[in-house]
Design a protein around this motif. Structure first.
Motif, short mmCIF file in Angstrom:
data_model
loop_
_atom_site.label_atom_id
_atom_site.label_comp_id
_atom_site.label_asym_id
_atom_site.label_seq_id
_atom_site.Cartn_x
_atom_site.Cartn_y
_atom_site.Cartn_z
N ALA A 1 -6.60 9.74 -0.26
CA ALA A 1 -7.35 9.39 -1.48
C ALA A 1 -8.02 10.39 -2.64
O ALA A 1 -7.71 10.05 -4.01
N ALA A 2 -8.56 10.92 -1.62
CA ALA A 2 -9.39 12.00 -2.50
C ALA A 2 -8.18 12.87 -3.37
O ALA A 2 -8.78 13.74 -4.12
N LYS A 3 -7.17 13.19 -2.86
CA LYS A 3 -6.14 13.94 -3.75
C LYS A 3 -5.74 13.65 -4.73
O LYS A 3 -5.75 14.08 -5.43
N CYS A 4 -5.48 11.93 -4.83
CA CYS A 4 -5.69 11.83 -5.78
C CYS A 4 -6.35 11.00 -7.02
O CYS A 4 -6.46 10.29 -7.50
N ASN A 5 -7.77 10.90 -6.26
CA ASN A 5 -8.41 11.02 -6.90
C ASN A 5 -9.26 9.69 -7.36
O ASN A 5 -9.30 9.49 -8.74
N VAL A 6 -9.39 9.39 -6.11
CA VAL A 6 -9.30 7.58 -6.22
C VAL A 6 -9.81 7.04 -4.74
O VAL A 6 -10.47 7.37 -3.99
N SER A 7 -10.10 5.87 -5.02
CA SER A 7 -11.03 5.47 -3.36
C SER A 7 -9.72 4.90 -2.51
O SER A 7 -8.70 4.93 -3.23
N SER A 8 -10.40 4.81 -1.30
CA SER A 8 -9.73 4.44 -0.66
C SER A 8 -8.73 3.25 0.08
O SER A 8 -7.62 2.69 -0.60
N THR A 9 -9.75 2.18 -0.47
CA THR A 9 -9.23 0.86 -1.45
C THR A 9 -8.17 1.41 -2.43
O THR A 9 -7.07 -0.24 -1.93
N THR A 10 -8.56 1.77 -3.43
CA THR A 10 -7.58 1.30 -4.34
C THR A 10 -5.87 1.74 -3.93
O THR A 10 -4.39 1.14 -4.16
N LEU A 11 -5.59 3.27 -2.75
CA LEU A 11 -4.35 3.47 -2.26
C LEU A 11 -4.04 2.49 -1.81
O LEU A 11 -3.02 2.25 -1.58
N PHE A 12 -5.20 1.18 -0.69
CA PHE A 12 -4.56 0.65 0.12
C PHE A 12 -3.77 -0.04 -0.56
O PHE A 12 -2.72 -1.08 -0.25
N ARG A 13 -4.19 -0.75 -2.06
CA ARG A 13 -3.53 -1.77 -3.15
C ARG A 13 -2.81 -1.51 -3.44
O ARG A 13 -2.13 -1.89 -3.63
N PHE A 14 -2.13 -0.52 -3.75
CA PHE A 14 -1.41 0.52 -4.11
C PHE A 14 0.27 -0.12 -2.92
O PHE A 14 0.60 -0.09 -3.36
N LEU B 1 4.38 -3.20 0.50
CA LEU B 1 4.43 -2.52 2.33
C LEU B 1 2.92 -3.38 2.17
O LEU B 1 2.03 -3.96 1.50
N THR B 2 3.09 -3.89 3.55
CA THR B 2 1.46 -4.26 4.13
C THR B 2 0.21 -3.57 3.75
O THR B 2 -0.81 -3.65 4.65
N GLY B 3 0.13 -1.99 3.61
CA GLY B 3 -1.06 -1.19 3.62
C GLY B 3 -0.13 0.37 3.65
O GLY B 3 0.63 0.41 4.43
N PHE B 4 -1.55 1.23 3.85
CA PHE B 4 -1.33 2.75 4.00
C PHE B 4 -0.71 3.29 5.30
O PHE B 4 0.30 3.63 5.24
#
Length: 250
Positions: free
Chosen positions: A41-54, A60-63
């Motif tokens: 998430a840090a590499k993408c400059n987003v939150s962990s929650t945003t990455l999970f929702r992406f 997909l089921t999740g990260f």
């Protein structure tokens, strides 16, 4: 579907942050699966929650599933590269064994008795091979003409005469120019040698002598459209060594 296909499929449902994740994945496919969700998430400059929702937005089921798919794709790509390396080196060994064990007496007699040897390469790579043939066979003191290009096939047909030996180097052995050239040479009773990819082809059927290479096209993942030409040069070197052995018997 692979990750890239999933991202394309659901791209219209993604927001700007999601598109940053897409960009990062595309540019770091081979390594990003090794990151934790926080580092990713840090590499993408987003939150962990945003990455999970992406991950969920692209079905997909999740990260965790995202990481697994990325890892499997990276490992598959790595295995394909290893398999390609094995295939290429194996093709070299097969071609070397083929030339080493081939009875070239008939071919060498035609070369030895020829007043001139004309070497024709139909394409760019084949032209380089034709030049190398001329260079390495210069010590034989044969008059060797090196010609290449589709527009030269007709000229060779007019140039070649009784006492010549013509070598035609073509990848497929199916292009119109080389076939017409071989037909003209056969009608004029001029001996010929074809050097082509290892396969049945029209050019080989028209020539008295045939040599083959195992040629491999690089897969798309290597980003260039390139057919490995090293076997041609190995063949030429081995042919010269065998020819030297032959003329020692004369």
């Amino acid at each position: 579907m692979n990750i890239q296909e999933l991202m394309n499929k659901y791209y219209n449902n993604l927001n700007d942050n999601d598109k940053l994740i897409c960009k990062y994945i595309i540019n770091n496919k081979d390594t990003c699966y090794k990151l934790s969700i926080e580092n990713f998430a840090a590499k993408c400059n987003v939150s962990s929650t945003t990455l999970f929702r992406f991950a969920q937005k692209i079905s997909l089921t999740g990260f965790s599933e995202l990481k697994v798919k990325l890892r499997l794709e990276a490992e598959s790509k790595s295995n394909n590269k290893i398999n390609l390396l094995e295939a290429v080196t194996d093709s070299y060994h097969k071609m070397i064994d083929h030339i080493k064990n081939k009875d070239c007496t008939s071919l060498f007699e035609k070369m030895y008795n020829a007043k001139r040897i004309i070497v024709y390469g139909s394409g760019y790579s084949q032209a380089r091979v034709a030049s190398e043939f001329k260079r390495i066979f210069l010590p034989t003191k044969k008059i060797i003409f090196n010609m290449h290009g589709n527009d030269m096939a007709e000229a060779i047909g007019a140039l070649a005469s009784e006492g010549d030996f013509v070598i035609i180097i073509s990848l497929s052995g199916e292009s119109k120019g080389v076939i017409e050239l071989a037909e003209i040479l056969r009608l004029n009773c001029i001996p010929t040698l074809s050097i082509t990819r290892m396969m049945n082809n029209t050019l080989a059927s028209l020539c008295e002598e045939n040599l083959y290479i195992n040629s491999i096209l690089l897969p798309e993942q290597y980003t260039i459209n390139y057919e490995i030409s090293t076997p041609y040069f190995i063949l030429i070197e081995l042919l010269y060594l065998k020819y030297q052995k032959y003329i020692q018997t004369k």
